[in-house]
Design an enzyme around this catalytic site. Structure first.
Site, mmCIF file in Angstrom:
data_model
loop_
_atom_site.group_PDB
_atom_site.id
_atom_site.type_symbol
_atom_site.label_atom_id
_atom_site.label_comp_id
_atom_site.label_asym_id
_atom_site.label_seq_id
_atom_site.Cartn_x
_atom_site.Cartn_y
_atom_site.Cartn_z
ATOM 1 N N GLY A 1 48.501 83.652 -55.205
ATOM 2 C CA GLY A 1 49.736 83.829 -54.457
ATOM 3 C C GLY A 1 50.346 85.209 -54.566
ATOM 4 O O GLY A 1 51.490 85.396 -54.195
ATOM 5 N N GLY A 2 49.596 86.176 -55.063
ATOM 6 C CA GLY A 2 50.051 87.557 -54.957
ATOM 7 C C GLY A 2 50.900 88.086 -56.102
ATOM 8 O O GLY A 2 51.279 89.251 -56.091
ATOM 9 N N LYS B 1 52.596 82.054 -45.678
ATOM 10 C CA LYS B 1 51.992 81.974 -44.353
ATOM 11 C C LYS B 1 53.035 81.610 -43.314
ATOM 12 O O LYS B 1 53.917 80.796 -43.572
ATOM 13 C CB LYS B 1 50.865 80.931 -44.352
ATOM 14 N N GLU C 1 40.008 82.848 -53.692
ATOM 15 C CA GLU C 1 40.355 81.806 -54.656
ATOM 16 C C GLU C 1 40.236 80.455 -53.974
ATOM 17 O O GLU C 1 40.048 80.368 -52.765
ATOM 18 C CB GLU C 1 41.759 82.017 -55.221
ATOM 19 N N ARG D 1 44.152 71.582 -53.622
ATOM 20 C CA ARG D 1 45.115 70.604 -53.119
ATOM 21 C C ARG D 1 44.987 70.539 -51.598
ATOM 22 O O ARG D 1 44.289 71.349 -50.988
ATOM 23 C CB ARG D 1 46.536 71.065 -53.468
ATOM 24 N N ARG E 1 55.261 77.922 -38.822
ATOM 25 C CA ARG E 1 56.133 77.372 -39.857
ATOM 26 C C ARG E 1 57.565 77.839 -39.612
ATOM 27 O O ARG E 1 57.826 79.053 -39.596
ATOM 28 C CB ARG E 1 55.696 77.853 -41.235
HETATM 29 C C1 MV4 Z 1 43.007 91.258 -52.012
HETATM 30 C C2 MV4 Z 1 43.292 92.106 -50.930
HETATM 31 C C3 MV4 Z 1 42.485 93.197 -50.739
HETATM 32 N N1 MV4 Z 1 41.451 93.441 -51.588
HETATM 33 N N2 MV4 Z 1 41.969 91.546 -52.817
HETATM 34 C C4 MV4 Z 1 46.885 88.534 -51.712
HETATM 35 C C5 MV4 Z 1 47.151 87.202 -52.332
HETATM 36 C C6 MV4 Z 1 46.013 86.889 -53.195
HETATM 37 N N3 MV4 Z 1 45.609 85.528 -52.985
HETATM 38 C C7 MV4 Z 1 44.949 87.845 -52.827
HETATM 39 N N4 MV4 Z 1 45.526 88.812 -51.936
HETATM 40 C C8 MV4 Z 1 44.818 89.885 -51.532
HETATM 41 N N5 MV4 Z 1 43.738 90.186 -52.283
HETATM 42 C C9 MV4 Z 1 41.234 92.626 -52.604
HETATM 43 N N6 MV4 Z 1 40.240 92.897 -53.460
HETATM 44 C C10 MV4 Z 1 44.381 91.797 -50.111
HETATM 45 C C11 MV4 Z 1 45.166 90.689 -50.423
HETATM 46 C C12 MV4 Z 1 46.280 90.463 -49.550
HETATM 47 C C13 MV4 Z 1 46.345 89.340 -48.748
HETATM 48 C C14 MV4 Z 1 45.365 88.367 -48.789
HETATM 49 C C15 MV4 Z 1 45.440 87.260 -48.002
HETATM 50 C C16 MV4 Z 1 46.504 87.117 -47.131
HETATM 51 C C17 MV4 Z 1 47.509 88.043 -47.093
HETATM 52 C C18 MV4 Z 1 47.441 89.163 -47.894
HETATM 53 C C19 MV4 Z 1 48.457 90.115 -47.839
HETATM 54 C C20 MV4 Z 1 48.387 91.225 -48.640
HETATM 55 C C21 MV4 Z 1 47.295 91.396 -49.502
#
Ligand code: MV4
Length: 432
Positions: A148-149, A221, A272, A276, A322
């Site tokens: 979740g960031g 989202k 990841e 759920r 949403r």
């Molecule tokens: C990343 C990425 C770019 N490169 N990993 C954001 C939440 C977490 N679940 C993983 N995320 C990201 N991982 C690498 N190696 C960019 C993101 C990301 C992102 C991912 C999915 C949906 C929205 C996003 C918004 C910003 C960054």
């Protein structure tokens, strides 16, 4: 959830906090049990209170929903130890996927593509630098216990590493109780595409295709759709095959989602797993015509999956918006209050999942999601036209909502063309 139970002839018991005494889910259930104060720690995050309520109501099973304790393996384990069924995966699968480094290791071993990076926590800045030099800058530092960031930091050059490492460690420690980090190569402007998977206790695993979820703000989202537009066919089949292989490798049962990043060339990488059912599951239900919650209940009771892979077909196109009680003109500031008036559209190709009605109060204590608006059609164009029209017909008075923002998203050239990626919002593509 209650709808699915009713369909299977099961009785339902809601739990509710002091803030939710008059909530919709309380009236929709056959029975309801109070579990404590408005702050989630005192109610929805209190495993003991929930188990006590289940015992009191003589329940047979607990559905954890999608926030709160739904991905807490200790809770799932406690449910089993209390002699109840947990409607979800086994605690062991939740635990494995909750450790993001172990998840990377297990998925890589199962042949699922992952981004270049570390497969152990990096002990210090030096360790992070060694991995970063190996995979090349920019890199992403991520919390091992994250998701979740939270506790993530992009690092563009070696001199930025020490500061970013300290900050990410501190944030991860505060949020998860452990500061452990790992390193991944940073992917620019990726798409977020996820695959719905489902397993049963006999070891059968199927997928229900993909959802495109790139329209996000601060890892929340806002819009999801399926099929994913402009996804090259090899990526589409590769994603589904990889997701099933990954789920099989951990003996996954019940509903789950494998999240991937997709790059501009169609390459995809495991991010990841969400162990759920997700908020956006109605999109998949409308595309396939299948009921995921009914399947969750059947599989949890030991029945085999109700469908074989060949019966699962993407028949329609669905989009979900949403609607949050947030003010898009004020940086998405939460807008709690009372819903004074609620007029929602209905008709062909429209499905609404609402947690509120006129008179409902939206408290500051929980996530501010009011309702989900899902439209579907034979084509993307049809689903999209229905969404624009449905958003125009939604009347929510008494608080600010994300509806005007959503309207701009779905009417934008980028969205209409299906040219979406995770950085669109930050780039201001949907600003007024
Ligand atoms: C990343 C990425 C770019 N490169 N990993 C954001 C939440 C977490 N679940 C993983 N995320 C990201 N991982 C690498 N190696 C960019 C993101 C990301 C992102 C991912 C999915 C949906 C929205 C996003 C918004 C910003 C960054």
């Amino acid at each position: 959830m209650f709808r699915a139970c009713r369909q299977l002839g099961l009785k339902t018991v809601a739990v509710f906090s002091e803030a939710d005494r008059g909530a919709l889910h309380v009236r929709d259930a056959d029975e309801a049990v109070a579990i404590g104060g408005a702050p989630a720690r005192e109610s929805y995050l209190n495993a003991e209170r929930i188990l006590a309520a289940a015992r009191h109501a003589r329940a047979d099973a607990i559905h954890p929903g999608y926030g709160f304790l739904s991905e807490n393996w200790r809770f799932a384990d406690a449910v089993h130890r209390a002699g109840l069924e947990f409607i979800g995966p086994r605690p062991e699968a939740i635990r494995k996927m909750g450790d993001k480094i172990e998840a990377r290791r297990l998925m890589a071993a199962a042949g699922v593509p992952v981004l270049p990076g570390s497969f152990e926590p990096v002990a210090d800045v030096g360790g992070a630098e060694a991995v970063a030099r190996d995979v090349g800058f920019p890199v992403f530092l991520k919390a091992a216990a994250g998701g979740g960031g939270i506790g993530m930091a992009r690092v563009d050059k070696p001199t930025d590493l020490a500061g970013a490492f300290a900050m990410a460690t501190r944030r991860a420690q505060a949020a998860f109780g452990t500061g452990a980090l790992y390193v991944e190569r940073y992917l620019e402007r990726p798409r977020h595409v996820e695959i719905q998977v489902f397993g049963d206790s006999s070891g059968q695993i199927v997928h229900l295709y993909e959802r495109e979820c790139s329209i996000q703000r601060r890892h929340q989202k806002l819009v999801e759709e399926s099929p994913a537009p402009n996804l090259p066919p090899p990526s589409k089949t590769g994603l589904a095959t990889a997701a099933v292989a990954g789920a099989r490798a951990i003996g996954y049962t019940n509903a789950g989602t494998m999240e991937f990043l997709v790059d501009e060339g169609g390459g995809f990488y495991f991010l990841e797993m969400n162990t759920r059912l997700q908020v956006e599951h109605p999109v998949t239900e409308e595309v396939t015509g299948l009921d995921l919650v009914v399947a969750q209940l059947r599989v949890a009771s030991g029945e085999p999956l109700p469908w074989s892979q060949s019966e699962i077909v993407q028949r329609r196109v669905a989009i979900e918006c949403r609607v949050y009680a947030e003010d898009p003109s004020k940086g998405f500031l939460p807008s709690p209050g009372t819903v004074q008036r609620l007029d929602l559209p209905s008709g062909e190709g429209i499905r609404i999942e609402s947690g509120v009605e006129a008179g409902s109060t939206v408290s500051v204590h929980y996530d501010s999601l009011l309702l989900k608006l899902i439209t579907h059609g034979a084509t993307r164009q049809e689903a999209l036209e229905r969404m624009v029209d449905a958003l125009d017909r939604c009347v929510v008075e008494g608080l600010r909502t994300t509806i005007p923002f959503l309207r701009r998203v779905v009417a934008s050239d980028e969205f209409k063309a299906g040219r979406v990626h995770t950085q669109l919002l930050e780039q201001g593509a949907f600003n007024a």
